[in-house]
Motif scaffolding. Structure first.
Motif, PDB file in Angstrom:
ATOM      1  N   GLY A   1      -3.914   5.232 114.098  1.00  0.00           N
ATOM      2  CA  GLY A   1      -2.637   4.702 113.608  1.00  0.00           C
ATOM      3  C   GLY A   1      -1.522   5.737 113.635  1.00  0.00           C
ATOM      4  O   GLY A   1      -0.389   5.425 114.005  1.00  0.00           O
ATOM      5  N   THR A   2      -1.839   6.956 113.247  1.00  0.00           N
ATOM      6  CA  THR A   2      -0.825   8.002 113.220  1.00  0.00           C
ATOM      7  C   THR A   2      -0.312   8.292 114.628  1.00  0.00           C
ATOM      8  O   THR A   2       0.894   8.402 114.861  1.00  0.00           O
ATOM      9  N   ILE A   3      -1.224   8.402 115.564  1.00  0.00           N
ATOM     10  CA  ILE A   3      -0.811   8.691 116.944  1.00  0.00           C
ATOM     11  C   ILE A   3      -0.048   7.510 117.530  1.00  0.00           C
ATOM     12  O   ILE A   3       0.955   7.691 118.230  1.00  0.00           O
ATOM     13  N   ASP A   4      -0.483   6.302 117.177  1.00  0.00           N
ATOM     14  CA  ASP A   4       0.241   5.118 117.636  1.00  0.00           C
ATOM     15  C   ASP A   4       1.661   5.112 117.051  1.00  0.00           C
ATOM     16  O   ASP A   4       2.630   4.779 117.745  1.00  0.00           O
ATOM     17  N   GLY A   5       1.783   5.517 115.778  1.00  0.00           N
ATOM     18  CA  GLY A   5       3.097   5.633 115.150  1.00  0.00           C
ATOM     19  C   GLY A   5       3.963   6.656 115.865  1.00  0.00           C
ATOM     20  O   GLY A   5       5.161   6.425 116.099  1.00  0.00           O
ATOM     21  N   MET A   6       3.355   7.779 116.249  1.00  0.00           N
ATOM     22  CA  MET A   6       4.111   8.795 116.974  1.00  0.00           C
ATOM     23  C   MET A   6       4.605   8.256 118.307  1.00  0.00           C
ATOM     24  O   MET A   6       5.721   8.550 118.742  1.00  0.00           O
ATOM     25  N   LYS A   7       3.761   7.476 118.958  1.00  0.00           N
ATOM     26  CA  LYS A   7       4.159   6.881 120.242  1.00  0.00           C
ATOM     27  C   LYS A   7       5.383   5.973 120.063  1.00  0.00           C
ATOM     28  O   LYS A   7       6.308   6.001 120.873  1.00  0.00           O
ATOM     29  N   SER A   8       5.356   5.180 118.979  1.00  0.00           N
ATOM     30  CA  SER A   8       6.505   4.297 118.708  1.00  0.00           C
ATOM     31  C   SER A   8       7.752   5.121 118.442  1.00  0.00           C
ATOM     32  O   SER A   8       8.852   4.800 118.926  1.00  0.00           O
ATOM     33  N   LEU A   9       7.607   6.152 117.650  1.00  0.00           N
ATOM     34  CA  LEU A   9       8.741   7.014 117.320  1.00  0.00           C
ATOM     35  C   LEU A   9       9.288   7.675 118.587  1.00  0.00           C
ATOM     36  O   LEU A   9      10.508   7.758 118.798  1.00  0.00           O
ATOM     37  N   LEU A  10       8.383   8.091 119.455  1.00  0.00           N
ATOM     38  CA  LEU A  10       8.805   8.763 120.687  1.00  0.00           C
ATOM     39  C   LEU A  10       9.522   7.807 121.642  1.00  0.00           C
ATOM     40  O   LEU A  10      10.336   8.237 122.456  1.00  0.00           O
ATOM     41  N   LYS A  11       9.193   6.521 121.526  1.00  0.00           N
ATOM     42  CA  LYS A  11       9.896   5.512 122.337  1.00  0.00           C
ATOM     43  C   LYS A  11      11.384   5.533 122.030  1.00  0.00           C
ATOM     44  O   LYS A  11      12.223   5.296 122.907  1.00  0.00           O
ATOM     45  N   GLU A  12      11.720   5.786 120.759  1.00  0.00           N
ATOM     46  CA  GLU A  12      13.126   5.852 120.341  1.00  0.00           C
ATOM     47  C   GLU A  12      13.860   7.002 121.033  1.00  0.00           C
ATOM     48  O   GLU A  12      15.075   7.061 121.043  1.00  0.00           O
ATOM     49  N   PHE A  13      13.091   7.956 121.543  1.00  0.00           N
ATOM     50  CA  PHE A  13      13.680   9.101 122.248  1.00  0.00           C
ATOM     51  C   PHE A  13      13.499   8.940 123.765  1.00  0.00           C
ATOM     52  O   PHE A  13      13.693   9.900 124.505  1.00  0.00           O
ATOM     53  N   ASP A  14      13.093   7.736 124.186  1.00  0.00           N
ATOM     54  CA  ASP A  14      12.805   7.474 125.600  1.00  0.00           C
ATOM     55  C   ASP A  14      11.827   8.485 126.193  1.00  0.00           C
ATOM     56  O   ASP A  14      11.911   8.831 127.377  1.00  0.00           O
ATOM     57  N   ALA A  15      10.937   8.974 125.354  1.00  0.00           N
ATOM     58  CA  ALA A  15       9.998   9.992 125.830  1.00  0.00           C
ATOM     59  C   ALA A  15       8.817   9.355 126.555  1.00  0.00           C
ATOM     60  O   ALA A  15       8.413   8.237 126.238  1.00  0.00           O
ATOM     61  N   HIS A  16       8.290  10.089 127.524  1.00  0.00           N
ATOM     62  CA  HIS A  16       7.096   9.636 128.227  1.00  0.00           C
ATOM     63  C   HIS A  16       5.910  10.451 127.718  1.00  0.00           C
ATOM     64  O   HIS A  16       5.898  11.677 127.828  1.00  0.00           O
ATOM     65  N   VAL A  17       4.933   9.772 127.101  1.00  0.00           N
ATOM     66  CA  VAL A  17       3.749  10.471 126.592  1.00  0.00           C
ATOM     67  C   VAL A  17       2.747  10.625 127.738  1.00  0.00           C
ATOM     68  O   VAL A  17       2.086   9.677 128.140  1.00  0.00           O
ATOM     69  N   ALA A  18       2.658  11.854 128.263  1.00  0.00           N
ATOM     70  CA  ALA A  18       1.816  12.087 129.438  1.00  0.00           C
ATOM     71  C   ALA A  18       0.378  12.403 129.068  1.00  0.00           C
ATOM     72  O   ALA A  18      -0.537  12.254 129.885  1.00  0.00           O
ATOM     73  N   GLY A  19       0.158  12.840 127.834  1.00  0.00           N
ATOM     74  CA  GLY A  19      -1.203  13.173 127.413  1.00  0.00           C
ATOM     75  C   GLY A  19      -1.321  13.172 125.899  1.00  0.00           C
ATOM     76  O   GLY A  19      -0.339  13.383 125.184  1.00  0.00           O
ATOM     77  N   ILE A  20      -2.529  12.890 125.415  1.00  0.00           N
ATOM     78  CA  ILE A  20      -2.806  12.917 123.972  1.00  0.00           C
ATOM     79  C   ILE A  20      -4.085  13.725 123.790  1.00  0.00           C
ATOM     80  O   ILE A  20      -5.099  13.442 124.430  1.00  0.00           O
ATOM     81  N   GLY A  21      -4.022  14.728 122.934  1.00  0.00           N
ATOM     82  CA  GLY A  21      -5.209  15.543 122.682  1.00  0.00           C
ATOM     83  C   GLY A  21      -5.489  15.654 121.199  1.00  0.00           C
ATOM     84  O   GLY A  21      -4.589  15.948 120.419  1.00  0.00           O
ATOM     85  N   VAL A  22      -6.733  15.378 120.804  1.00  0.00           N
ATOM     86  CA  VAL A  22      -7.117  15.553 119.395  1.00  0.00           C
ATOM     87  C   VAL A  22      -8.344  16.451 119.340  1.00  0.00           C
ATOM     88  O   VAL A  22      -9.226  16.368 120.195  1.00  0.00           O
ATOM     89  N   LEU A  23      -8.356  17.320 118.333  1.00  0.00           N
ATOM     90  CA  LEU A  23      -9.523  18.190 118.186  1.00  0.00           C
ATOM     91  C   LEU A  23     -10.758  17.351 117.923  1.00  0.00           C
ATOM     92  O   LEU A  23     -11.767  17.494 118.590  1.00  0.00           O
ATOM     93  N   ALA A  24     -10.673  16.430 116.939  1.00  0.00           N
ATOM     94  CA  ALA A  24     -11.843  15.631 116.589  1.00  0.00           C
ATOM     95  C   ALA A  24     -11.487  14.164 116.462  1.00  0.00           C
ATOM     96  O   ALA A  24     -10.438  13.815 115.943  1.00  0.00           O
ATOM     97  N   GLU A  25     -12.370  13.312 116.956  1.00  0.00           N
ATOM     98  CA  GLU A  25     -12.197  11.874 116.743  1.00  0.00           C
ATOM     99  C   GLU A  25     -13.374  11.397 115.902  1.00  0.00           C
ATOM    100  O   GLU A  25     -14.485  11.918 116.010  1.00  0.00           O
ATOM    101  N   ALA A  26     -13.113  10.404 115.054  1.00  0.00           N
ATOM    102  CA  ALA A  26     -14.177   9.822 114.241  1.00  0.00           C
ATOM    103  C   ALA A  26     -14.756   8.668 115.031  1.00  0.00           C
ATOM    104  O   ALA A  26     -14.084   7.664 115.243  1.00  0.00           O
ATOM    105  N   GLU A  27     -15.982   8.824 115.474  1.00  0.00           N
ATOM    106  CA  GLU A  27     -16.565   7.837 116.396  1.00  0.00           C
ATOM    107  C   GLU A  27     -16.816   6.489 115.739  1.00  0.00           C
ATOM    108  O   GLU A  27     -16.743   5.459 116.383  1.00  0.00           O
ATOM    109  N   ASP A  28     -17.107   6.530 114.435  1.00  0.00           N
ATOM    110  CA  ASP A  28     -17.408   5.276 113.723  1.00  0.00           C
ATOM    111  C   ASP A  28     -16.244   4.303 113.727  1.00  0.00           C
ATOM    112  O   ASP A  28     -16.406   3.133 113.428  1.00  0.00           O
ATOM    113  N   GLU A  29     -15.056   4.804 114.031  1.00  0.00           N
ATOM    114  CA  GLU A  29     -13.870   3.946 113.968  1.00  0.00           C
ATOM    115  C   GLU A  29     -13.547   3.329 115.326  1.00  0.00           C
ATOM    116  O   GLU A  29     -12.506   2.723 115.499  1.00  0.00           O
TER     117      GLU A  29
END
Lengths: 271, 271
Positions: free
Chosen positions: A208-236
Motif C-alpha cells: 500500500g505504501t509503495i502504491d501510494g508513492m506511485k500515485s503521488l509520483l503521478k502528480e509529478f508526471d514521474a516515470h517509476v522505472a524500478g522498485i526495490g525493497v529490502l524485505a517483502e512479507a511473503e504471507d501477504e
C-alpha cells in the motif's frame, strides 16, 4: 608521478564518482601524465575491478568520451552477503508483537546498508534514473546507499508536512495491510516534473505504501522505472497491490507464539 | 599479480574499511604476495593518500599489527567545499515562511552529504565513538555519512514510538526556540549501556533538540564525546542551551521580508 602512485589516486576518484563520465584529459592533467599512459591505467583498473567483482569501466568513445565506473557486484558475493543477513534476521529474539521484525540494528550498520545499496545499484544502473524516491524513515539509509552508487539525488516522501519544506503535494492512500487511510506529502520543488525514478524502501507487506508513492509520483508526471525493497512479507502475497518489484529478502511464516520465522532470498536472486 | 593490479584492489579495500585494523598477512594472502611487498604497497598508499588530502594510513605495530585508514580532508578542500555550499544556500529563494531555509535538495545529494560526513569524521575520528546518534528525519543521511567514515553504527532517536521497534525509553523535553514540550524515544536494544557516542544533526537553533538527546542518552549511561551540526542559527546564540559543538555553517540575519540571509563558515573552521 609513478603509475603505482597515480593508480591509487585514480582508483579513489573513480570509486567516488560512479556512473559519471570521466575524460582521459581530466586524469592526464590531474596527474601530469600522457593520455596513452592514462588509457593503460584505465585498462588495468577495468581488469582488476572485474576480477574483484566490483564492477567495470564502461568506455564512452568520441570527442567527449572517457570512462564511466559501473558499480556492480558478482552473484557469489551478493549471495554470501544475503545468506549472512538472512541468518542474522532469523533470530527469534527479533520477532516483535504484531509479527514485526526488529531490523533497526542491521539497518544502522553503514557497511551493511552500503552493500544493500550496491546490490540494488547493480540491478538498476541501466535504468538511467534521475532520482531515488523513498518514504521516511526506515528506507532513507538504503535510498542514500543506492543513490550514492547511481550518482543521483534522494527525494524523501513524508507522512507529515514540515514547515522547513515549503509548498507540498499530498495524497491520501489506503494502507494495504491495515486498510487505514493515510497521507503522504512531497515538497513541490524536490522533484522535477517528468523525472524517471526508482522507489526504494526497507519493507513491503501488501504494498500500500509503495502504491501510494506511485500515485503521488503521478502528480509529478514521474516515470517509476524500478522498485526495490529490502524485505517483502511473503504471507501477504495474495493481497499485494504492487507486482513489479525487486526484493532482496522474503519473510514468511512469522509465528509469534512459537517464536519462529522463515527468511529466504528475494526475487533479486531468481532473475 | 603485479603491484599496479594489487594497488587498485588494496585501495578499494582500504577506502571501504576506514578505522579498521587491516593486517599485512590479510593482504599478503588475498593477493598472494610477500609481506614485504605489501608493506611497500602500503607505504606508497599512505604517501599518495596524504598527497591527495584524503587522510593517511596509521601503522599499528606488534604481533596483531597492521594499518588503519584514517579518513581526513585537508583544510583547503574543506574550505572550498563549504564556500560553494554557503553560496548555494544563500539563494533568497530558499527562504521559507517563518525564517526557515530550504535545504532538502542539497541534503538529497549523496556526494554533498558524503563530503559533510567526511568533514565531521576528520574532526571526530580520534574520539573512538561506539555509535553516531541522530534524530529523525533530516539528520539521518548526514549521520550515516559520518558513520560510514568512522565505521560505527547509527542509532536513530524518534519523535514517536513505532511498533516495529520494540520497547523504548522516552523523555519529554522543552524545544529551545518554540518552548513547546516534545517527546523523544529511543529503542532499548538499539544502544548498549555506557557507549561513547557522537550526536549529529542537520540544524541547531537554540539547541533544545540536542539537549533533549543528551538527556535521553543519559538514560543509557552514554558519554557524548562530540556534537556536530551542519548549520547553526547564529541569531539564537543568546538562548543557546548547548555550548560544546562543531558547526560547519552559521546562518544569520534571516530577513524574510527583504529576502536576505547571511551564511558564514561555522566554528569547524575557526579551531
Amino acid at each position: 608521478m609513478k603509475r603505482s602512485d597515480r593508480l591509487i589516486g585514480m582508483t579513489h576518484y573513480v570509486l567516488e564518482h560512479p556512473l559519471t563520465l570521466i575524460s582521459l584529459p581530466f586524469f592526464a592533467e590531474r596527474y601530469d601524465a600522457a593520455k596513452s599512459s592514462i588509457s593503460e591505467d584505465l585498462t588495468i583498473m577495468d581488469k582488476m575491478l572485474r576480477e574483484e567483482g566490483l564492477g567495470f569501466l564502461e568506455s564512452v568513445s568520441g570527442a567527449a568520451g572517457g570512462v564511466k565506473y559501473i558499480p556492480t557486484i558478482d552473484s557469489k558475493e551478493s549471495e554470501a552477503f544475503i545468506n549472512t543477513l538472512s541468518q542474522r534476521l532469523e533470530d527469534p529474539e527479533r520477532i516483535l508483537p504484531g509479527g514485526y521484525l526488529f531490523m533497526s540494528d542491521v539497518l544502522g550498520e553503514p557497511d551493511t546498508v552500503r552493500m544493500i545499496g550496491r546490490l540494488f545499484a547493480s540491478q538498476f544502473y541501466s535504468l538511467n534514473v534521475d532520482a531515488i524516491v523513498t518514504v521516511a524513515t526506515k528506507g532513507i539509509p538504503i535510498a542514500y546507499a543506492v543513490a550514492s552508487f547511481l550518482n543521483v539525488p534522494v527525494v524523501i516522501v513524508r507522512r507529515d508536512p514540515k514547515i522547513t519544506e515549503g509548498s507540498t503535494v499530498s495524497i491520501n492512500y489506503v494502507s494495504g495491510s491495515s486498510r487505514k487511510i493515510q497521507t503522504m506529502v512531497l515538497t513541490k520543488r524536490s522533484l522535477k516534473q517528468g523525472s524517471t525514478v526508482c522507489i526504494i524502501d526497507d519493507f513491503m507487506k501488501a504494498g500500500g505504501t509503495i502504491d501510494g508513492m506511485k500515485s503521488l509520483l503521478k502528480e509529478f508526471d514521474a516515470h517509476v522505472a524500478g522498485i526495490g525493497v529490502l524485505a517483502e512479507a511473503e504471507d501477504e502475497e495474495d493481497e499485494r497491490v504492487v507486482d513489479d518489484y525487486t526484493s532482496l529478502l522474503k519473510i514468511s511464516n512469522v509465528d509469534v507464539k512459537n517464536e519462529r520465522i522463515t527468511i529466504d532470498k528475494g526475487n533479486y536472486f531468481s532473475n
